[in-house]
Write a protein that holds these residues in place. Structure first.
Motif, PDB file in Angstrom:
ATOM      1  N   THR A   1       0.838  -1.181   0.000  1.00  0.00           N
ATOM      2  CA  THR A   1       0.000   0.000   0.000  1.00  0.00           C
ATOM      3  C   THR A   1       0.882   1.243   0.000  1.00  0.00           C
ATOM      4  O   THR A   1       2.062   1.181   0.345  1.00  0.00           O
ATOM      5  N   GLY A   2       0.291   2.384  -0.351  1.00  0.00           N
ATOM      6  CA  GLY A   2       1.067   3.612  -0.333  1.00  0.00           C
ATOM      7  C   GLY A   2       0.194   4.840  -0.473  1.00  0.00           C
ATOM      8  O   GLY A   2      -0.927   4.778  -0.985  1.00  0.00           O
ATOM      9  N   TYR A   3       0.754   5.958  -0.016  1.00  0.00           N
ATOM     10  CA  TYR A   3       0.063   7.242  -0.006  1.00  0.00           C
ATOM     11  C   TYR A   3       0.913   8.275  -0.739  1.00  0.00           C
ATOM     12  O   TYR A   3       2.129   8.330  -0.540  1.00  0.00           O
ATOM     13  N   CYS A   4       0.276   9.070  -1.606  1.00  0.00           N
ATOM     14  CA  CYS A   4       0.986  10.103  -2.344  1.00  0.00           C
ATOM     15  C   CYS A   4       2.141   9.448  -3.121  1.00  0.00           C
ATOM     16  O   CYS A   4       1.923   8.455  -3.817  1.00  0.00           O
ATOM     17  N   ILE A   5       3.352   9.955  -3.019  1.00  0.00           N
ATOM     18  CA  ILE A   5       4.476   9.369  -3.749  1.00  0.00           C
ATOM     19  C   ILE A   5       4.677   7.913  -3.336  1.00  0.00           C
ATOM     20  O   ILE A   5       5.129   7.076  -4.129  1.00  0.00           O
ATOM     21  N   GLY A   6       4.308   7.583  -2.104  1.00  0.00           N
ATOM     22  CA  GLY A   6       4.383   6.203  -1.669  1.00  0.00           C
ATOM     23  C   GLY A   6       3.473   5.282  -2.461  1.00  0.00           C
ATOM     24  O   GLY A   6       3.765   4.089  -2.606  1.00  0.00           O
ATOM     25  N   GLY A   7       2.370   5.819  -2.993  1.00  0.00           N
ATOM     26  CA  GLY A   7       1.506   5.017  -3.850  1.00  0.00           C
ATOM     27  C   GLY A   7       2.163   4.670  -5.166  1.00  0.00           C
ATOM     28  O   GLY A   7       1.941   3.580  -5.722  1.00  0.00           O
ATOM     29  N   LEU A   8       2.983   5.587  -5.699  1.00  0.00           N
ATOM     30  CA  LEU A   8       3.749   5.270  -6.903  1.00  0.00           C
ATOM     31  C   LEU A   8       4.790   4.197  -6.600  1.00  0.00           C
ATOM     32  O   LEU A   8       4.972   3.257  -7.390  1.00  0.00           O
ATOM     33  N   LEU A   9       5.468   4.307  -5.467  1.00  0.00           N
ATOM     34  CA  LEU A   9       6.446   3.288  -5.090  1.00  0.00           C
ATOM     35  C   LEU A   9       5.766   1.934  -4.893  1.00  0.00           C
ATOM     36  O   LEU A   9       6.318   0.893  -5.265  1.00  0.00           O
ATOM     37  N   ALA A  10       4.575   1.946  -4.314  1.00  0.00           N
ATOM     38  CA  ALA A  10       3.829   0.701  -4.144  1.00  0.00           C
ATOM     39  C   ALA A  10       3.468   0.085  -5.491  1.00  0.00           C
ATOM     40  O   ALA A  10       3.557  -1.131  -5.678  1.00  0.00           O
ATOM     41  N   THR A  11       3.073   0.924  -6.437  1.00  0.00           N
ATOM     42  CA  THR A  11       2.712   0.441  -7.765  1.00  0.00           C
ATOM     43  C   THR A  11       3.926  -0.150  -8.472  1.00  0.00           C
ATOM     44  O   THR A  11       3.841  -1.218  -9.091  1.00  0.00           O
ATOM     45  N   ARG A  12       5.055   0.532  -8.386  1.00  0.00           N
ATOM     46  CA  ARG A  12       6.282  -0.013  -8.971  1.00  0.00           C
ATOM     47  C   ARG A  12       6.629  -1.367  -8.334  1.00  0.00           C
ATOM     48  O   ARG A  12       7.022  -2.316  -9.025  1.00  0.00           O
ATOM     49  N   THR A  13       6.494  -1.444  -7.019  1.00  0.00           N
ATOM     50  CA  THR A  13       6.831  -2.678  -6.313  1.00  0.00           C
ATOM     51  C   THR A  13       5.946  -3.827  -6.760  1.00  0.00           C
ATOM     52  O   THR A  13       6.422  -4.935  -7.033  1.00  0.00           O
ATOM     53  N   ALA A  14       4.640  -3.583  -6.842  1.00  0.00           N
ATOM     54  CA  ALA A  14       3.707  -4.638  -7.255  1.00  0.00           C
ATOM     55  C   ALA A  14       3.967  -5.079  -8.687  1.00  0.00           C
ATOM     56  O   ALA A  14       3.898  -6.273  -9.008  1.00  0.00           O
ATOM     57  N   ALA A  15       4.279  -4.130  -9.560  1.00  0.00           N
ATOM     58  CA  ALA A  15       4.475  -4.459 -10.976  1.00  0.00           C
ATOM     59  C   ALA A  15       5.707  -5.313 -11.205  1.00  0.00           C
ATOM     60  O   ALA A  15       5.759  -6.090 -12.164  1.00  0.00           O
ATOM     61  N   THR A  16       6.687  -5.197 -10.343  1.00  0.00           N
ATOM     62  CA  THR A  16       7.945  -5.920 -10.538  1.00  0.00           C
ATOM     63  C   THR A  16       8.088  -7.143  -9.637  1.00  0.00           C
ATOM     64  O   THR A  16       9.122  -7.813  -9.681  1.00  0.00           O
ATOM     65  N   HIS A  17       7.070  -7.430  -8.841  1.00  0.00           N
ATOM     66  CA  HIS A  17       7.089  -8.614  -7.970  1.00  0.00           C
ATOM     67  C   HIS A  17       5.758  -9.363  -8.110  1.00  0.00           C
ATOM     68  O   HIS A  17       5.044  -9.569  -7.118  1.00  0.00           O
ATOM     69  N   PRO A  18       5.427  -9.789  -9.316  1.00  0.00           N
ATOM     70  CA  PRO A  18       4.110 -10.392  -9.536  1.00  0.00           C
ATOM     71  C   PRO A  18       3.879 -11.674  -8.762  1.00  0.00           C
ATOM     72  O   PRO A  18       2.734 -11.984  -8.409  1.00  0.00           O
ATOM     73  N   GLY A  19       4.905 -12.429  -8.477  1.00  0.00           N
ATOM     74  CA  GLY A  19       4.714 -13.670  -7.746  1.00  0.00           C
ATOM     75  C   GLY A  19       4.613 -13.497  -6.246  1.00  0.00           C
ATOM     76  O   GLY A  19       4.252 -14.430  -5.538  1.00  0.00           O
ATOM     77  N   GLN A  20       4.931 -12.302  -5.782  1.00  0.00           N
ATOM     78  CA  GLN A  20       5.001 -12.063  -4.340  1.00  0.00           C
ATOM     79  C   GLN A  20       3.906 -11.131  -3.844  1.00  0.00           C
ATOM     80  O   GLN A  20       3.450 -11.267  -2.704  1.00  0.00           O
ATOM     81  N   VAL A  21       3.500 -10.169  -4.675  1.00  0.00           N
ATOM     82  CA  VAL A  21       2.512  -9.167  -4.262  1.00  0.00           C
ATOM     83  C   VAL A  21       1.142  -9.532  -4.825  1.00  0.00           C
ATOM     84  O   VAL A  21       0.953  -9.574  -6.035  1.00  0.00           O
TER      85      VAL A  21
END
Length: 253
Positions: free
Chosen positions: A137-157
């Motif tokens: 999860t993430g808020y403001c710029i943290g939401g972009l970081l969360a999106t990047r994280t989910a997109a690059t860890h499909p088997g984990q997130v």
């Protein structure tokens, strides 16, 4: 590692996460039970770890999750990276953003993704965290970081939630890599209905389960009760969307 009891008897601790560039300080909150719990990586907004973020993490932990909140500006120093007033008003915001913007610009995707590897690895290794997928999860710029994280860890997130966040800042094609169940809660001041439609078409193309909506009557930062942007109705809707998403997605794992 320092431990204390937080609000509602939720155990909390400050931890150090080894990364390729040093040690990232982070805050963790988790239920006071012996069993293991699903993990949630929570990225704060640009103002960083502070009492309101600790409260959000503690409340989420109270629903049965181990919540890890990293200081993603750790290269500049430990939390707090900049001094903040107890309440961030409109008069304070320009000067604070001016100090934070160079730090945000110094966070290219490759650097934040290297950090995400470390955060997720640390989360998986905690004895209180169960095996299986996690949420981000993430808020403001943290939401972009969360999106990047989910997109690059499909088997984990398995679940991604972002609030008043520039989730498409890396381009609509970045959303095509998402496999997690998604909720995006947008501030009415951040996104027009036309822009929402364009964003949601990208999510349609990704073929994922998602909800993506503008929260009525909100402005950027509506989840943060220590700012003038705070909207109680928006925060309640945030919980109404976030908690069922986590239940559905993490149960599937």
């Amino acid at each position: 590692m320092n431990s204390r009891k937080g609000r509602s008897a939720i155990p909390t601790k400050t931890v150090q996460i080894p990364t390729t560039d040093g040690l990232a300080d982070a805050f963790a909150a988790y239920p006071d039970h012996g069993e293991r719990h699903p993990g949630v990586l929570m990225y704060p907004d640009a103002f960083g770890i502070r009492p309101v973020i600790r409260d959000l993490a503690g409340e989420l932990a109270g629903h049965g999750y181990y919540v890890l909140v990293p200081n993603f500006f750790y290269r500049e120093g430990p939390t707090p990276v900049i001094d903040l007033p107890a309440h961030i008003g409109e008069a304070d915001r320009p000067a604070l953003i001016a100090r934070l913007m160079p730090l945000i610009k110094d966070m290219p995707p490759e650097r934040t993704l290297s950090d995400a590897d470390a955060y997720l690895g640390f989360l998986a290794d905690q004895p209180e965290v169960g095996a299986g997928p996690v949420a981000v999860t993430g808020y403001c710029i943290g939401g972009l970081l969360a999106t990047r994280t989910a997109a690059t860890h499909p088997g984990q997130v398995a679940a991604l939630a972002a609030f008043h966040a520039p989730v498409a800042a890396d381009g609509p094609e970045s959303l095509l890599r998402l496999t997690a169940d998604v909720h995006f809660g947008h501030a009415a001041s951040d996104l027009t209905p036309d822009a929402l439609g364009e964003l949601n078409r990208s999510l349609d193309a990704a073929g994922i389960a998602y909800t993506s909506e503008i929260y009525p009557g909100t402005v950027h930062g509506f989840t943060m009760s220590d700012t003038d942007a705070f909207g109680p109705a928006g925060l309640r809707l945030h919980w109404d969307r976030l908690l069922p998403l986590l239940t559905r997605a993490l149960a599937k794992g």
